[in-house]
Design an enzyme around this catalytic site. Structure first.
Site, PDB file in Angstrom:
ATOM      1  N   LEU A  43       0.991  -1.200  -0.019  1.00 41.37           N
ATOM      2  CA  LEU A  43      -0.068  -0.088  -0.027  1.00 41.37           C
ATOM      3  C   LEU A  43       1.068   1.160  -0.045  1.00 41.37           C
ATOM      4  O   LEU A  43       1.768   1.406   0.641  1.00 41.37           O
ATOM      5  CB  LEU A  43      -0.805   0.022   1.227  1.00 41.37           C
ATOM      6  CG  LEU A  43      -1.992  -0.998   1.168  1.00 41.37           C
ATOM      7  CD1 LEU A  43      -2.690  -0.892   2.676  1.00 41.37           C
ATOM      8  CD2 LEU A  43      -3.126  -0.898   0.055  1.00 41.37           C
ATOM      9  N   GLY A  45       1.956   2.397  -2.942  1.00 35.73           N
ATOM     10  CA  GLY A  45       2.598   2.610  -4.340  1.00 35.73           C
ATOM     11  C   GLY A  45       3.817   3.055  -4.364  1.00 35.73           C
ATOM     12  O   GLY A  45       4.824   3.050  -3.624  1.00 35.73           O
ATOM     13  N   HIS A 382       5.861  37.668   8.649  1.00 38.56           N
ATOM     14  CA  HIS A 382       7.681  38.098   8.570  1.00 38.56           C
ATOM     15  C   HIS A 382       8.468  37.194   9.806  1.00 38.56           C
ATOM     16  O   HIS A 382       8.125  37.318  10.960  1.00 38.56           O
ATOM     17  CB  HIS A 382       7.891  39.459   8.921  1.00 38.56           C
ATOM     18  CG  HIS A 382       9.532  39.920   8.585  1.00 38.56           C
ATOM     19  ND1 HIS A 382      10.041  40.039   7.505  1.00 38.56           N
ATOM     20  CD2 HIS A 382       9.975  40.351   9.746  1.00 38.56           C
ATOM     21  CE1 HIS A 382      11.229  40.429   7.925  1.00 38.56           C
ATOM     22  NE2 HIS A 382      11.261  40.690   9.166  1.00 38.56           N
TER      23      HIS A 382
HETATM   24  P1  FAD Z   1       1.636   4.095  -8.124  1.00 38.37           P
HETATM   25  O1  FAD Z   1       1.927   5.016  -6.987  1.00 38.37           O
HETATM   26  O2  FAD Z   1       2.650   3.574  -8.919  1.00 38.37           O
HETATM   27  O3  FAD Z   1       0.750   2.918  -7.648  1.00 38.37           O
HETATM   28  C1  FAD Z   1       0.250   1.885  -8.100  1.00 38.37           C
HETATM   29  C2  FAD Z   1       0.169   0.742  -7.426  1.00 38.37           C
HETATM   30  O4  FAD Z   1      -0.539  -0.143  -8.293  1.00 38.37           O
HETATM   31  C3  FAD Z   1       1.355   0.210  -6.827  1.00 38.37           C
HETATM   32  O5  FAD Z   1       1.442  -0.072  -5.560  1.00 38.37           O
HETATM   33  C4  FAD Z   1       1.580  -1.264  -7.776  1.00 38.37           C
HETATM   34  O6  FAD Z   1       2.027  -2.361  -7.140  1.00 38.37           O
HETATM   35  C5  FAD Z   1       0.271  -1.461  -8.005  1.00 38.37           C
HETATM   36  N1  FAD Z   1      -0.271  -2.570  -9.106  1.00 38.37           N
HETATM   37  C6  FAD Z   1       0.088  -2.258 -10.342  1.00 38.37           C
HETATM   38  N2  FAD Z   1      -0.119  -3.237 -11.345  1.00 38.37           N
HETATM   39  C7  FAD Z   1      -1.038  -4.072 -10.398  1.00 38.37           C
HETATM   40  C8  FAD Z   1      -1.823  -5.126 -10.897  1.00 38.37           C
HETATM   41  N3  FAD Z   1      -2.052  -5.662 -12.042  1.00 38.37           N
HETATM   42  N4  FAD Z   1      -2.745  -5.699  -9.653  1.00 38.37           N
HETATM   43  C9  FAD Z   1      -2.565  -4.972  -8.368  1.00 38.37           C
HETATM   44  N5  FAD Z   1      -1.848  -3.837  -8.091  1.00 38.37           N
HETATM   45  C10 FAD Z   1      -1.300  -3.338  -9.011  1.00 38.37           C
HETATM   46  N6  FAD Z   1       5.780  12.646  -7.612  1.00 38.37           N
HETATM   47  C11 FAD Z   1       5.361  13.737  -6.869  1.00 38.37           C
HETATM   48  O7  FAD Z   1       4.240  14.096  -7.138  1.00 38.37           O
HETATM   49  N7  FAD Z   1       6.316  14.201  -6.062  1.00 38.37           N
HETATM   50  C12 FAD Z   1       7.646  13.582  -5.886  1.00 38.37           C
HETATM   51  O8  FAD Z   1       8.402  14.283  -5.245  1.00 38.37           O
HETATM   52  C13 FAD Z   1       7.797  12.378  -6.655  1.00 38.37           C
HETATM   53  N8  FAD Z   1       8.934  11.826  -6.648  1.00 38.37           N
HETATM   54  C14 FAD Z   1       9.312  10.732  -7.235  1.00 38.37           C
HETATM   55  C15 FAD Z   1      10.706  10.037  -6.955  1.00 38.37           C
HETATM   56  C16 FAD Z   1      10.907   8.848  -7.691  1.00 38.37           C
HETATM   57  C17 FAD Z   1      12.045   8.263  -7.314  1.00 38.37           C
HETATM   58  C18 FAD Z   1       9.836   8.063  -8.588  1.00 38.37           C
HETATM   59  C19 FAD Z   1       9.880   6.801  -9.004  1.00 38.37           C
HETATM   60  C20 FAD Z   1       8.679   8.903  -8.802  1.00 38.37           C
HETATM   61  C21 FAD Z   1       8.241  10.005  -7.842  1.00 38.37           C
HETATM   62  N9  FAD Z   1       7.220  10.482  -8.100  1.00 38.37           N
HETATM   63  C22 FAD Z   1       6.660  11.712  -7.431  1.00 38.37           C
HETATM   64  C23 FAD Z   1       6.227  10.101  -8.894  1.00 38.37           C
HETATM   65  C24 FAD Z   1       4.897   9.467  -8.123  1.00 38.37           C
HETATM   66  O9  FAD Z   1       5.464   8.378  -7.442  1.00 38.37           O
HETATM   67  C25 FAD Z   1       3.870   8.769  -9.121  1.00 38.37           C
HETATM   68  O10 FAD Z   1       3.459   9.904  -9.932  1.00 38.37           O
HETATM   69  C26 FAD Z   1       2.733   8.327  -8.348  1.00 38.37           C
HETATM   70  O11 FAD Z   1       3.012   7.410  -7.478  1.00 38.37           O
HETATM   71  C27 FAD Z   1       1.640   7.884  -9.068  1.00 38.37           C
HETATM   72  O12 FAD Z   1       0.507   7.314  -8.292  1.00 38.37           O
HETATM   73  P2  FAD Z   1      -0.518   6.167  -8.845  1.00 38.37           P
HETATM   74  O13 FAD Z   1      -1.466   6.071  -7.825  1.00 38.37           O
HETATM   75  O14 FAD Z   1      -0.729   6.663 -10.560  1.00 38.37           O
HETATM   76  O15 FAD Z   1       0.488   4.917  -9.027  1.00 38.37           O
END
Ligand code: FAD
Length: 404
Positions: A43, A45, A382
Site C-alpha cells: 500500500l 504505491g 515576517h
Molecule cells: P503508483 O503510486 O505507482 O501505484 C500503483 C500501485 O498499483 C502500485 O502499488 C503497484 O504495486 C500496484 N499495481 C500495479 N499493477 C497492479 C496489478 N496488476 N494488480 C494490483 N496492483 C497493481 N511524484 C510527486 O508528486 N512528487 C515527488 O516528489 C515524486 N518523486 C518521485 C521520485 C521517484 C524516485 C519516483 C520513481 C517517482 C516520484 N514521483 C513523485 C512520482 C509518483 O511516485 C507517481 O506519480 C505516483 O506514485 C503515481 O501514483 P499512482 O497511484 O498512479 O501509481
C-alpha cells in the site's frame, strides 16, 4: 476465462494502492460505496514506497551531510559521519510509518483490501492472482490506478548491481564511489543532487532514470474496452472514465506523472462513479524539483503564455533581499510572478533553497485566479520565504518595498 466460473460481486473495485488508488478507495467508501482495493505489492504505491517519500528523505540526509559546510561561516563547527545502515533503516521507518497510516485509513473507512495481481479479462471482470489462489471479481465500477514502471534502455539493461534504477539507488546497501546518472528529468536531477560530489566519469555504478511507462498492459485494461495509446496511456474523459464502468487515473493517464495529480484525479473518478458532478480540469498542476537549488513552477511561464496568446508582465523578488533567506543562510534565487493584461496571476515560479514550500500558495493563487493586488495586499508573516511572493507581486504592481 472458463465459462461458468464463479465470480464474486464487487460494487466498486480499485486496482492499485498508490496515491491514486488509495485516495479513490477512501473517497468512494465515504460516499457510501462498498469498496474492494487490490494491491499486488505494498500500500502507498510508488510514491510512498520507492518514490516521493524515500527520495525526499534521502535528500534531507544529503542536506544534513552538507550542513557543516553551510554553517561553518556562522561560527558553528561540526563534522558528520554517515552510517549507511542507519540511513537505510531511517528511510524504511519513514516509509513504514506512512504506509501503515494508509492501511489504517483504509481499514477505518471500511475498504476491503486484497493482496494480489489483478488482470482484467472482460469489460466487467477481473482475475486476482495471489500465489496459487485465483479469484474472479465482477464489478459494477472499477477505478484503475496501477501506476507506472521504469523505462529500461535496450543498450543499458538493469542488472541490479552496476546498472540500477531509482529504487536501488534509494535503497542500496552501499554508496557508489562514483556514479553516473542517465536521465535528466526531475527524478534524475533530484538523485544527482542527493549524490552530488561523486559525479565523475568513469563510474562504478550507473543509475538509469529515463522516465516511466504506464502499467496499462500488465493489468489488461484494454480487455475492458478501454483505449490505450502507443505510450501505454489510457484515454479518459474529464471524469477519468475509460469505459462506461471503468475509470483510469494517475500515471496511467496523460499529464505529469505526479502523486498529487493522481490524488486529485482519484476524487474526480470516485465522485463520477457515484453519479456526482465532477471533472478534472485544473488550471495548474504544481511542479517541483527537489534539487539544489529547488525549483517550483506553477501555472504558465512566459513561453507558454505567449503560445496561448496571453501577454504577460512579471515582477520578481530576489532572495538576496529576503530577511528569511538570509537567516537560512542561502540567499541565491528568486520568486517571479506573472500576470496577464487584466492583472490576473497566471504563473508563479521560484528557484532557491526551500522554495518547495511556496508551491501551495502559488497554486492557490493561480487556481483561484488571484489578482496582483490579492497577492500584494495579503499580509504575509515576517520573516518567511512566503513574503517573497508578496514582494514579487508588489514589484509587479510597481511599488516594490525591499527592492530599489
Ligand atoms: P503508483 O503510486 O505507482 O501505484 C500503483 C500501485 O498499483 C502500485 O502499488 C503497484 O504495486 C500496484 N499495481 C500495479 N499493477 C497492479 C496489478 N496488476 N494488480 C494490483 N496492483 C497493481 N511524484 C510527486 O508528486 N512528487 C515527488 O516528489 C515524486 N518523486 C518521485 C521520485 C521517484 C524516485 C519516483 C520513481 C517517482 C516520484 N514521483 C513523485 C512520482 C509518483 O511516485 C507517481 O506519480 C505516483 O506514485 C503515481 O501514483 P499512482 O497511484 O498512479 O501509481
Amino acid at each position: 476465462m472458463v465459462v461458468g466460473e464463479f465470480a464474486t460481486p464487487a460494487d466498486l473495485l480499485v486496482v492499485g494502492g498508490g496515491p491514486g488508488g488509495y485516495a479513490a478507495a477512501l473517497h468512494a467508501a465515504r460516499l457510501g460505496r462498498e469498496v474492494t482495493l487490490v494491491e499486488r505489492d505494498a500500500l502507498g504505491g510508488t510514491c510512498l514506497n520507492v518514490g516521493c517519500i524515500p527520495s525526499k528523505a534521502l535528500i534531507e540526509v544529503a542536506d544534513a551531510v552538507a550542513a557543516p559546510g553551510r554553517v561553518a561561516p556562522w561560527g558553528v563547527r561540526s563534522s558528520t559521519e554517515v552510517d549507511m545502515a542507519r540511513v537505510k533503516s531511517h528511510l524504511d521507518d519513514v516509509v513504514a510509518d506512512l504506509t501503515s497510516g494508509v492501511a489504517g485509513l483504509l481499514d477505518r473507512a471500511g475498504v476491503r483490501t486484497m493482496t494480489g495481481t489483478a488482470v482484467f479479462n472482460r469489460p466487467d471482470r477481473v482475475a486476482v492472482e495471489a500465489g496459487d489462489r485465483l479469484e474472479h471479481l465482477e464489478f459494477r465500477h472499477a477505478i484503475v490506478a496501477t501506476g507506472s514502471r521504469p523505462i529500461e534502455l535496450p543498450d543499458l539493461p538493469l542488472d541490479g548491481n552496476r546498472v540500477v534504477g531509482s529504487t536501488e539507488l534509494l535503497f542500496g546497501e552501499d554508496l557508489p564511489d562514483e556514479l553516473v546518472l542517465v536521465g535528466g528529468g526531475y527524478v534524475g536531477v533530484e538523485l544527482a543532487c542527493a549524490y552530488a560530489g561523486e559525479v565523475v566519469l568513469p563510474a562504478d555504478r550507473i543509475g538509469v532514470v529515463v522516465g516511466r511507462r504506464p502499467n496499462s498492459d500488465t493489468v489488461g485494461i484494454a480487455n475492458t474496452g478501454a483505449t490505450v495509446d502507443e505510450r501505454g496511456l489510457v484515454a479518459v474523459d474529464a471524469q477519468r472514465r475509460a469505459t462506461d464502468r471503468v475509470f483510469a487515473i494517475g500515471d496511467l493517464t496523460d499529464g505529469p506523472a505526479l502523486a498529487h495529480k493522481a490524488t486529485a484525479e482519484a476524487e474526480v473518478a470516485a465522485e463520477a462513479a457515484c453519479d456526482r458532478p465532477a471533472g478534472f480540469d485544473p488550471t495548474c498542476i504544481p511542479m517541483i524539483v527537489f534539487g539544489d537549488p529547488q525549483v517550483v513552477s506553477v501555472g504558465l511561464d512566459r513561453e507558454a503564455a505567449a503560445g496561448a496568446g496571453i501577454t504577460t508582465t512579471s515582477g520578481r523578488f530576489p532572495f538576496a533581499a529576503s530577511g528569511r533567506a538570509r537567516t537560512l543562510g542561502d540567499a541565491d534565487g528568486f520568486v517571479e510572478v506573472l500576470a496577464d493584461e487584466t492583472g490576473t496571476v497566471v504563473g508563479i515560479h521560484a528557484v532557491g533553497a526551500h522554495v518547495a514550500e511556496l508551491a501551495g500558495e502559488a497554486a492557490l493563487a493561480v487556481e483561484s485566479a488571484a489578482t496582483i493586488e490579492d497577492l500584494a495586499g495579503t499580509i504575509h508573516a515576517h520573516p518567511t520565504l512566503g513574503e517573497s511572493v508578496m514582494e514579487a507581486a508588489l514589484d509587479l504592481a510597481g511599488r516594490p518595498v525591499h527592492r530599489a
